[in-house]
Every structure is written in structure tokens, then in C-alpha cells.
Write a protein that holds these residues in place. Sequence first.
Motif, PDB file in Angstrom:
ATOM      1  N   ARG A 276      -9.884  -3.196   6.208  1.00  0.00           N
ATOM      2  CA  ARG A 276      -8.951  -2.079   6.185  1.00  0.00           C
ATOM      3  C   ARG A 276      -7.779  -2.336   5.236  1.00  0.00           C
ATOM      4  NH1 ARG A 276      -8.350   1.987   9.764  1.00  0.00           N
ATOM      5  NH2 ARG A 276     -10.612   1.666   9.811  1.00  0.00           N
TER       6      ARG A 276
ATOM      7  N   ALA B 198     -11.540   7.017  -0.386  1.00  0.00           N
ATOM      8  CA  ALA B 198     -10.776   7.134   0.858  1.00  0.00           C
ATOM      9  C   ALA B 198     -11.651   7.678   1.984  1.00  0.00           C
ATOM     10  CB  ALA B 198      -9.569   8.037   0.641  1.00  0.00           C
TER      11      ALA B 198
ATOM     12  N   SER C 257       0.833  -1.203   0.000  1.00  0.00           N
ATOM     13  CA  SER C 257       0.000   0.000   0.000  1.00  0.00           C
ATOM     14  C   SER C 257       0.865   1.250   0.000  1.00  0.00           C
ATOM     15  CB  SER C 257      -0.921   0.014   1.226  1.00  0.00           C
ATOM     16  OG  SER C 257      -1.851  -1.040   1.175  1.00  0.00           O
TER      17      SER C 257
ATOM     18  N   LEU D 122       1.151   4.084  -2.953  1.00  0.00           N
ATOM     19  CA  LEU D 122       0.766   5.456  -2.610  1.00  0.00           C
ATOM     20  C   LEU D 122       1.795   6.455  -3.116  1.00  0.00           C
ATOM     21  CD1 LEU D 122      -1.411   7.100  -1.142  1.00  0.00           C
ATOM     22  CD2 LEU D 122      -0.055   6.859   0.943  1.00  0.00           C
TER      23      LEU D 122
ATOM     24  N   VAL E  74      -5.174   8.120   2.955  1.00  0.00           N
ATOM     25  CA  VAL E  74      -4.536   6.807   2.886  1.00  0.00           C
ATOM     26  C   VAL E  74      -3.293   6.784   3.774  1.00  0.00           C
ATOM     27  CG1 VAL E  74      -3.508   5.065   1.389  1.00  0.00           C
ATOM     28  CG2 VAL E  74      -5.402   6.463   0.539  1.00  0.00           C
ATOM     29  N   ASP E  75      -2.504   7.827   3.702  1.00  0.00           N
ATOM     30  CA  ASP E  75      -1.291   7.916   4.521  1.00  0.00           C
ATOM     31  C   ASP E  75      -1.629   7.867   6.013  1.00  0.00           C
ATOM     32  OD1 ASP E  75       1.688   8.531   4.638  1.00  0.00           O
ATOM     33  OD2 ASP E  75       0.893  10.228   5.781  1.00  0.00           O
TER      34      ASP E  75
ATOM     35  N   ALA F 184      -7.339   1.832  -2.399  1.00  0.00           N
ATOM     36  CA  ALA F 184      -7.275   3.295  -2.378  1.00  0.00           C
ATOM     37  C   ALA F 184      -5.918   3.774  -2.870  1.00  0.00           C
ATOM     38  CB  ALA F 184      -7.545   3.819  -0.970  1.00  0.00           C
ATOM     39  N   ALA F 185      -4.856   3.098  -2.453  1.00  0.00           N
ATOM     40  CA  ALA F 185      -3.520   3.474  -2.909  1.00  0.00           C
ATOM     41  C   ALA F 185      -3.379   3.260  -4.407  1.00  0.00           C
ATOM     42  CB  ALA F 185      -2.466   2.668  -2.156  1.00  0.00           C
TER      43      ALA F 185
ATOM     44  N   LEU G   1     -11.742   4.854   4.829  1.00  0.00           N
ATOM     45  CA  LEU G   1     -10.516   4.928   5.622  1.00  0.00           C
ATOM     46  C   LEU G   1     -10.552   5.930   6.769  1.00  0.00           C
ATOM     47  CD1 LEU G   1      -7.851   4.649   2.763  1.00  0.00           C
ATOM     48  CD2 LEU G   1      -8.693   2.848   4.299  1.00  0.00           C
TER      49      LEU G   1
ATOM     50  N   ARG H 212      -8.995  -2.020   1.619  1.00  0.00           N
ATOM     51  CA  ARG H 212      -9.289  -0.633   1.253  1.00  0.00           C
ATOM     52  C   ARG H 212      -8.009   0.173   1.078  1.00  0.00           C
ATOM     53  NH1 ARG H 212     -14.381  -1.658  -0.384  1.00  0.00           N
ATOM     54  NH2 ARG H 212     -15.540  -2.698   1.292  1.00  0.00           N
ATOM     55  N   LEU H 213      -7.015  -0.099   1.919  1.00  0.00           N
ATOM     56  CA  LEU H 213      -5.730   0.582   1.774  1.00  0.00           C
ATOM     57  C   LEU H 213      -5.099   0.250   0.425  1.00  0.00           C
ATOM     58  CD1 LEU H 213      -4.267   0.126   5.352  1.00  0.00           C
ATOM     59  CD2 LEU H 213      -4.631   2.318   4.211  1.00  0.00           C
TER      60      LEU H 213
ATOM     61  N   TRP I 181      -4.629  11.199  -0.912  1.00  0.00           N
ATOM     62  CA  TRP I 181      -3.317  10.683  -0.499  1.00  0.00           C
ATOM     63  C   TRP I 181      -3.167  10.772   1.015  1.00  0.00           C
ATOM     64  CZ3 TRP I 181       0.912  12.143   2.228  1.00  0.00           C
ATOM     65  CH2 TRP I 181       2.107  11.455   2.008  1.00  0.00           C
TER      66      TRP I 181
END
Length: 248
Positions: free
Chosen positions: A181, A214, A130, A134, A149-150, A188-189, A218, A184-185, A146
Motif C-alpha cells: 500500500r 489507482a 505521498s 499528490l 489516492v486521497d 500513484a501520487a 488502491l 502504491r501510494l 487523485w
Amino acid sequence: MSTRLLSSAAPDRVAAVWDAEGLGILEGAVTGFASAADLLDGSAWANARREEIADRVVDVIAVRAWHVLPQLSHGRARRVARRCIAYSLAADTVRADGSGTARADCWTLTTHALELLTIREHFDAAAHRSRELLGVAPRGRLLAAWQMVDDALGALGTTRHEWVGADPATVAAAGWVLVDRMSRLLMAAALVAQSAAASAGDAELLVNAARRYAWNHLRRPAPEAATPTHVQRSADLVHAFLTPGSIP
């Protein structure tokens, strides 16, 4: 039976179906869900309904962003990522059409993915992939996606010790939270990376999708593992409910 949750081939068969056909299943469910969108007017009810449809459409866009990546590019995370994302495909199908089969498969797919996520190498490989996808912080409106996600990746590290090395039979009580989770990470990344590389004509739509995805998936607390005490309290609640007179 061992406390390792997967003692038969059934989870592998379920996962194989969602891995091979999950994107098509989800696309079909969301297409059916969205088919009435053109009939909606500008009323409050219609606008709320349109938002829900858009959320399901964004789920498909995120899965597509993941699927266009070469499988070999995922390296050590390939196996665990496939398991986690199979779960999310089933969960998102339930959101789109309420499928009873998909709902039942979610539990199987959770345990299937959790078996790997309690192992340090797999947990860390998924988190690393991930982070790798990203990349560096972008400019403009994509930065918000971003950052979410970070932040979620950072939060994941705060509860890593609760999952890695834990007994899957215990942490399975909250296992779907971690599996969801991780998936999704990863997606999303992948969507952020796709948005950053998109041509001008596609970028705005993808950035909007990345931000919404996100935001939807997230912004929750770090995934916490269940404890033996939690498992026992859950069992006590169910027993009391089934025992007449036990609940005031």
C-alpha cells in the motif's frame, strides 16, 4: 535471534539489487509479456488478455514516474520509499513473468521495508511524501485518480496505530499489505503529479495510466496488521493440514 526481523545483511543485498536494477528487470519482464499483443485478434479471449497486458504496462509507467523524481526530493521518506518500492518491483515482475526468484525476493523485501514502517518517523514520512506529491485536486478526468489516492491515504490513517510501534515479527504475517500500500501510494501520487504537469500531447495517456493504476492498486480496505491470535491460528491451520486426519 531478536524479534526485529532483519538480523543479517541478506535483505540489504536483495534490496540493493532491486533498487539498482529493478526497473530494468520489470521492463524486461513486461516487454516479454506484452510482445504477443500485436498478434491478438478481437475475440473475447484476446480482449481479456490485452487488458491484463495493459495493467502490467501501467505498472511500468508508474515506476517510471517515480524514478524521474530527484532522490533528494523525497527528504526523510527516501530510505523507506526505496525499500517499499523495491518490494513492488519484485511483485510486479512476478505478475508479468511468474519469476520464481522475484517471488522469493518478495518475502525478503517485505520484511526489509516493514522494519522501517513500524517506526513512527518512517511511516509518517512515507505518508507525508505521498500527500506532498499528490498536491491539490486537479480538474478533469485526472480528478478520479487523485480522489482514489486521497481516499487511500485517509484510510491508511485509520490503521496506523496497528503498525506503528508493533512487533515486526508479529505484524509480518500481513506485512506485505502495508508495504504494498505504501509503495502504491507513492507511485500513484507521483504519476498523478506527472500527469498534472504533462504537455497536452502526453497528458491523455498519463491520465489514463494514473486512473488505471489507482483503480488497480488502491481500491482495497485499509491495511490491517496481524495479531498474535491471527499468527497462532495460521500456525494451527498449517499444523492440522500436515497432520493426517486432523481436517475433516
